[in-house]
Enzyme design. Structure first.
Site, mmCIF file in Angstrom:
data_model
loop_
_atom_site.group_PDB
_atom_site.id
_atom_site.type_symbol
_atom_site.label_atom_id
_atom_site.label_comp_id
_atom_site.label_asym_id
_atom_site.label_seq_id
_atom_site.Cartn_x
_atom_site.Cartn_y
_atom_site.Cartn_z
ATOM 1 N N GLN A 100 0.845 -1.195 0.000
ATOM 2 C CA GLN A 100 0.000 0.000 0.000
ATOM 3 C C GLN A 100 0.879 1.244 0.000
ATOM 4 O O GLN A 100 1.812 1.355 0.802
ATOM 5 C CB GLN A 100 -0.898 0.013 1.241
ATOM 6 N N TYR A 166 -6.891 10.039 5.036
ATOM 7 C CA TYR A 166 -5.578 10.431 4.549
ATOM 8 C C TYR A 166 -5.690 11.181 3.221
ATOM 9 O O TYR A 166 -6.782 11.431 2.729
ATOM 10 C CB TYR A 166 -4.671 9.205 4.448
#
Length: 352
Positions: A100, A166
């Protein structure tokens, strides 16, 4: 069809429907973003336990975009060799290896930068700043270059972190993104950065390279999450890993009698609107619950997080109908947020 039925993502065959989601190993990295042997052993052990798809923890594309100082990094070529050991370890056990890639945006730790940059200023944060278009272009390029490094390290693909409040989630949600230029306003504009990143990765990596997206089912509402998911599919994302939208996400009401929480429910609803594989995550825990989701076609894959950490043989034991050492749900919060070794079920012998 059950959790042990193989599935293909972008032409890559995954031996089962079981995913280790990207869970950070707090305190294991160093301040330069390097992985170490503990990471290698950790991911190899879970792959050995039978998980079909492993997504390595959030790895930052810029040093000034980290959530904490010891987060893994992919902002420099020097990170490739250590991460290559992780990719090779995972694949040696027959699992597909993704990593990720991430930027915290407005949630960047105060100690790591003077100003935390995001799509717009957060009036509740005294150190927030709006990104200029030049900074957005630089960030886009850094995501693309991080994906290229992941490919060179031997990973089968990347997962873009577009959830949990985020940076990519910040751009995608009207609760945070108040821009009036081409990166704000409509869903298409708010997802422009994500599309440019996907386009750039596709143009610089092989066709077989997987591009996944961890998306916020509520961004800020479920209707927005569905609209975003449909666009991401149009942009060429190969799978969606549906989670939450951080503190600004508005969780939907659950239908009466549903045995799962809002995060899983959002995954099942997004599944109805896209044709690419959808991964559900959060408190699925047992093989029975996982099989219910997959066998009824509610989602395509299931991510088993903490329960795979407390028992890396979760998949093998599920297949053999053996008892699993399930997470004990420490309160008021998971002890792994301090360090993995704080978990009462942490097996030190694995790492010795």
């Amino acid at each position: 069809m059950d959790i042990f039925t193989p599935i293909q993502i972008n032409g890559v065959t995954i031996k089962n429907r079981l995913v280790l989601p990207p869970i950070v190993n707090f305190g294991w990295g160093d301040k330069e973003g390097f992985a170490n042997n503990k990471h290698v052993v950790h991911y190899k052990r879970i792959a050995k336990g039978g998980a079909g798809l492993i997504v390595v923890e959030a790895t930052c594309v810029q040093p000034n975009g980290r959530i904490f100082s010891y987060q893994l990094g992919l902002w420099d070529d020097s990170h490739i060799d250590n991460l290559a050991e992780i990719a090779q370890a995972i694949k040696s056990q027959g699992a597909v290896a993704l990593i990720q890639i991430h930027h915290a945006g407005l949630l960047t730790h105060k100690r790591l930068c003077e100003f935390a940059h995001g799509p717009s200023i957060d009036n509740e944060k005294d150190n927030s700043a709006e990104m200029s278009e030049e900074q957005i272009i630089q960030l886009r390029n850094d995501f693309i270059q991080a994906a290229q490094r992941a490919y060179r390290a031997g990973f089968d693909g990347v997962e873009l972190h577009g959830a949990h409040g985020y940076l990519l989630n910040q751009f995608a949600t009207s609760a945070i993104n108040h821009r009036t230029d081409s990166y704000g306003g409509s869903h298409e504009n708010m997802l422009r950065l994500a599309k440019e990143i996907v386009d750039g990765i596709k143009s610089t990596t092989p066709e077989s390279f997987i591009i996944g997206y961890r998306t916020a089912g509520c961004s800020p509402t479920l209707d927005d999450g569905i609209a975003i998911a449909k666009l991401l599919e149009q942009y060429g994302v190969h799978y969606l890993h549906v989670s939450h939208g951080g503190t600004t996400g508005i969780n939907p009401e659950l239908p009466a009698g549903l045995a799962f929480n809002q995060i899983v429910y959002m995954g099942t609803q997004i599944k109805k609107h896209v044709n690419i594989p959808v991964i559900a995550v959060n408190q699925i825990k047992t093989p029975e619950r996982a099989n219910l989701l997959v066998s009824q076609g509610l989602v395509d894959m299931v991510a088993i997080g903490r329960d795979m950490l407390t028992d890396p043989d979760w998949a093998a034991k599920a297949q053999n109908n053996e008892a699993i050492n399930l997470c004990v749900d420490c309160q008021p919060r998971c002890k792994r947020f301090t360090k993995p070794e704080s978990c009462p079920l942490f097996d030190e012998s694995i790492y010795s």
